[in-house]
Design a protein around this motif. Structure first.
Motif, short mmCIF file in Angstrom:
data_model
loop_
_atom_site.label_atom_id
_atom_site.label_comp_id
_atom_site.label_asym_id
_atom_site.label_seq_id
_atom_site.Cartn_x
_atom_site.Cartn_y
_atom_site.Cartn_z
N SER A 76 1.96 -9.52 6.17
CA SER A 76 2.32 -9.84 7.55
C SER A 76 1.91 -11.26 7.95
CB SER A 76 1.67 -8.83 8.50
OG SER A 76 0.27 -8.93 8.39
N ILE A 77 1.29 -11.92 7.06
CA ILE A 77 0.91 -13.30 7.38
C ILE A 77 1.77 -14.26 6.56
CG2 ILE A 77 -1.44 -12.67 7.97
CD1 ILE A 77 -2.31 -13.64 5.24
N SER A 78 1.69 -15.48 6.94
CA SER A 78 2.51 -16.46 6.26
C SER A 78 1.95 -16.71 4.86
CB SER A 78 2.51 -17.76 7.04
OG SER A 78 1.23 -18.35 7.01
N PRO A 79 2.79 -17.04 3.94
CA PRO A 79 2.34 -17.27 2.57
C PRO A 79 1.24 -18.33 2.48
CG PRO A 79 4.72 -17.16 2.66
CD PRO A 79 4.23 -17.12 4.09
N GLN A 80 1.26 -19.25 3.42
CA GLN A 80 0.25 -20.29 3.36
C GLN A 80 -1.14 -19.74 3.67
OE1 GLN A 80 3.06 -20.52 5.13
NE2 GLN A 80 4.22 -21.95 3.83
N GLN A 81 -1.14 -18.70 4.39
CA GLN A 81 -2.44 -18.15 4.78
C GLN A 81 -3.00 -17.18 3.75
OE1 GLN A 81 -0.81 -16.72 8.60
NE2 GLN A 81 -2.53 -17.78 9.56
N ARG A 82 -2.19 -16.87 2.80
CA ARG A 82 -2.63 -15.86 1.83
C ARG A 82 -3.60 -16.49 0.83
NH1 ARG A 82 3.54 -13.78 1.02
NH2 ARG A 82 3.76 -12.92 3.13
N ARG A 83 -4.48 -15.67 0.41
CA ARG A 83 -5.46 -16.14 -0.57
C ARG A 83 -5.43 -15.26 -1.79
NH1 ARG A 83 -11.02 -16.29 2.43
NH2 ARG A 83 -10.33 -14.20 2.91
N GLY A 84 -6.10 -15.71 -2.76
CA GLY A 84 -6.20 -14.90 -3.96
C GLY A 84 -4.93 -14.95 -4.80
N GLU A 85 -4.94 -14.06 -5.73
CA GLU A 85 -3.78 -14.03 -6.61
C GLU A 85 -2.53 -13.69 -5.81
OE1 GLU A 85 -2.25 -11.75 -10.65
OE2 GLU A 85 -4.15 -11.20 -9.70
N PRO A 86 -1.54 -14.53 -5.92
CA PRO A 86 -0.34 -14.30 -5.11
C PRO A 86 0.36 -13.01 -5.48
CG PRO A 86 -0.11 -16.23 -6.54
CD PRO A 86 -1.47 -15.71 -6.75
N VAL A 87 0.79 -12.34 -4.49
CA VAL A 87 1.54 -11.11 -4.71
C VAL A 87 3.01 -11.45 -4.48
CG1 VAL A 87 1.91 -8.75 -3.94
CG2 VAL A 87 -0.38 -9.75 -3.89
N PRO A 88 3.83 -11.06 -5.39
CA PRO A 88 5.26 -11.37 -5.23
C PRO A 88 5.79 -10.91 -3.88
CG PRO A 88 4.83 -10.39 -7.38
CD PRO A 88 3.55 -10.32 -6.60
N GLN A 89 6.59 -11.73 -3.33
CA GLN A 89 7.10 -11.40 -2.00
C GLN A 89 7.86 -10.08 -2.01
OE1 GLN A 89 6.33 -13.11 0.76
NE2 GLN A 89 7.30 -11.38 1.84
N GLY A 90 8.52 -9.85 -3.10
CA GLY A 90 9.25 -8.59 -3.18
C GLY A 90 8.34 -7.38 -3.04
N LEU A 91 7.22 -7.51 -3.65
CA LEU A 91 6.26 -6.41 -3.55
C LEU A 91 5.73 -6.28 -2.12
CD1 LEU A 91 5.36 -4.45 -5.66
CD2 LEU A 91 3.44 -5.94 -6.20
N LEU A 92 5.51 -7.42 -1.54
CA LEU A 92 5.01 -7.38 -0.16
C LEU A 92 6.07 -6.81 0.77
CD1 LEU A 92 3.13 -10.80 -0.02
CD2 LEU A 92 2.16 -8.51 -0.21
N ASP A 93 7.27 -7.10 0.46
CA ASP A 93 8.32 -6.52 1.28
C ASP A 93 8.32 -4.99 1.16
OD1 ASP A 93 9.04 -9.04 2.05
OD2 ASP A 93 10.69 -9.23 0.62
#
Length: 631
Positions: free
Chosen positions: A584-601
């Motif tokens: 629910s936050i912008s990708p810029q604010q995310r930390r750690g190992e990136p989670v694919p956007q598809g998964l986040l969706d």
DNA sequence: GTTAGGG
DNA sequence: CCCTAAC
């Protein structure tokens, strides 16, 4: 499998269970509740603090605290043996009291202070209060020794004919601890160590040898404020007789005692809580089942103990009075003497702090043996009980110990540091220096004996003795009419009180070992290591939640993480929470190992879906019990 | 023992 | 990841 019975997994997808669980958000929120119960935790803390205080006091009362160790910094050269001690993992911590030599101190210029714990390993005839100098070996603790380093004793209650006071003749002369043998000779026991260092060459101040031993005499340096401790002292003295007259089964708590002493290492409430509830509870629970022994059992599990005939309870520092007082050499400055305290006191802080060549005076106030429970059949003999206790203690001792130094909760690792470099010097705030005795937990215990090795007591707040060996009742021989001499000479495990009762040495002594046991398993109270979710784990979690919904974390766990011990369903719930937040936050604010956007969706979709389901269930309930609306 | 939610 | 109330 339970899950299988409960679940109808069906094909993948958002299959709505017939009856989604109602979100328990209706369950009271803690924050809201908390306001109401605000006092409750504090009450608990107060209770715990009281217990701690009582422990302290009782330990100071601990009759027959038989050992006093002097830590002396007198020479520049380092003690090789002392260094050896640092190689072994921690087990306990000694409460140490320290003093900084005041301006009047004679400085031996100890840039490389030499600290030796002393152990008396020699004669056991016990009749001669010989002061002995010892060095600590990794696998030894002080035993068979009674420390008595004072030049004089100021006893309210004497033990006739028994040499009570050792001379401190060698106190200033050596770098070692002087040990006075216990009258009863060969006891293998853990004693409270009350030690001091007086490098000024001044005679140690008197410390009351009886129950107040370990409590300051209030001989203070100018600006020291120890009045509360003085009160403790007074009360000890006042209570002593009553206690001694009692049968020895007194419970450790006395309301009046609780206020006397503020632990110097009073820490934050969280840690306190941890010790109060978690350690007492979780430790026992977790250790349950590990510590039974075939014959006589030592058990740290309280539940087991409830069925016990004889049990050695946690309230070790009973108010039973010792027979034998131990004397603590105190400097004329009035070193505080806390029998089972775990921290230092600073002696004579003054403007000279930081100047050259001042000695740091340290005193080990006590060692406290961890709390131990003993389960033993009723028909066991007293002798076997003693042996059992002895086995426990011996197993602790023999496990190998090393000394660690904590300054304000932080371990000082570098042995090559000078005290000054370590900030153990004049002008520093030394209110919280602790020593630890560390052992290799898990290897040491004799069968059925367990030290709560899961516990990790690093930190200044962790100085509560963990386990203690104690007998509630005086040994029966006391009532059997032993005469004093027989008692003293015959049993190494006993000491005699003025009133003729014989107590376990474990009652009357306080070997305060603040446990810093380590094991492979995470210690209780120790935070688990952080193990970030891998992408496959996240995928598995998302998929499981898609199937099962939120709010069924146990099922999610069993479905997707059944073989992953380190992921609890709470972890999965937490991870889902963070995934939802991340999505629910912008990708810029995310930390750690990136989670694919598809998964986040998918996360958001599943979250929305299941939230909706839950809402429907709630509204269905509210609108009329039947399943009419949802069916 | 589970779940939810705050920290 | 921890803690704990509520269940």
């Amino acid at each position: 499998m339970v899950v299988r019975k409960r679940l109808d997994y069906g094909s993948r997808g958002h299959q709505v269970p017939a009856m989604p669980r109602v979100p328990s958000s209706a369950r009271g929120k803690r924050s809201a509740r908390r306001k109401k119960d605000e006092m409750s935790p504090f009450d608990l803390l107060a209770t715990v603090a009281g217990t701690l205080l009582v422990d302290h006091e009782n330990s100071s009362n601990a009759p027959g605290i038989n050992a006093a160790a002097a830590l002396t910094y007198a020479r520049k050269r380092k003690s090789v043996k002392a260094e050896k001690c640092d190689d072994v993992p921690p087990l306990k911590s000694m409460a140490v009291e320290n003093c900084i030599a005041g301006s009047g101190g004679v400085c031996a210029s100890p840039r490389q202070p030499n600290i030796c714990l002393a152990e008396n390993s020699s004669t056991r005839n016990g009749t001669d209060p010989v002061l002995e100098s010892l060095t600590v070996k990794p696998n030894m603790l002080v035993r068979d020794s009674v420390f008595s380093c004072t030049k004089s004793c100021n006893r309210a209650h004497g033990v006739g004919g028994i040499p009570e006071c050792g001379s401190s003749r060698s106190l200033e002369a050596t770098n070692q601890v002087q040990v006075q043998r216990p009258l009863d000779g060969d006891t293998t026991a853990l004693y409270s160590l009350v030690s001091s260092v007086d490098l000024d060459g001044r005679p140690p101040a008197l410390v009351s040898s009886d129950s107040s031993s370990g409590v300051p005499l209030c001989i203070h340096d100018k600006d020291r404020n120890t009045s509360h401790l003085c009160h403790a002292e007074a009360r000890h003295a006042a209570d002593r007789d009553d206690d001694e007259n009692s049968s020895g089964c007194t419970h450790p708590c006395t309301a009046g005692n609780n206020k006397s002493y503020m632990p110097q290492y009073a820490g934050n409430s969280r840690i306190r809580k941890m010790f109060a509830s978690k350690i007492r509870k979780a430790a026992r629970n977790k250790m349950c089942g590990e510590m039974s022994n075939k014959g006589s059992k030592l058990n740290l599990c309280g539940k087991k103990i409830s069925t016990t005939r004889q049990r050695v309870q946690r309230a070790m520092f009973k108010r039973q009075k010792p027979v034998r007082r131990h004397f603590t050499p105190s400097s004329a400055k009035g070193i505080l003497t806390e029998a089972s305290g775990a921290s230092f006191s600073v002696e004579g802080q003054n403007p000279l702090c930081g100047s050259e060549d001042y000695n740091v005076k340290l005193r080990i106030k006590s060692f406290t043996i961890p709390e131990l429970f003993i389960e033993i059949p009723e028909n066991a003999t007293v002798g076997s009980l003693k042996r059992t206790v002895m086995d426990v203690v011996t197993s602790i001792i023999e496990s190998g110990l090393r000394v660690g130094v904590l300054l304000q909760g932080k371990s000082i690792q570098d042995d090559n540091k000078t005290l000054r470099q370590a900030r153990i010097c004049h002008g520093e705030n030394l209110e919280n220096i602790d020593f630890t005795l560390e052992c290799e937990a898990g290897q040491n215990s004799s069968p059925g004996v367990r030290i709560p090795e899961e516990m990790d007591f690093h930190g200044a707040d962790a100085m509560k003795p963990l386990a203690m060996v104690k007998c509630e009742e005086p040994f029966s021989e006391a009532k059997a009419g032993y005469n004093s001499q027989q008692r003293v000479q015959a049993s190494p495990h006993r000491v005699q009180s003025e009133h003729g009762s014989v107590h376990s040495l474990f009652e009357t002594t306080a070997l305060a070992i603040v446990p810093v046991c380590k094991s492979k398993r995470p210690a209780i109270g120790q935070r688990r290591i952080r193990r970030p979710f891998s992408l496959p784990e996240v995928e598995a979690l998302v998929e499981a939640v898609e199937q099962l919904g939120t709010g069924r974390w146990r099922d999610v766990k069993m479905l997707a993480f059944d073989n992953t011990d380190h992921r609890t369903y709470v972890d999965l719930k937490d991870k889902w929470k963070t995934l939802v937040h991340t999505a629910s936050i912008s990708p810029q604010q995310r930390r750690g190992e990136p989670v694919p956007q598809g998964l986040l969706d998918r996360v958001l979709a599943a979250q929305a879906y299941w939230s909706q389901q839950q809402q429907q269930v709630i509204s269905g309930k509210a609108s009329g019990q039947g399943c009419s609306s949802s069916c």
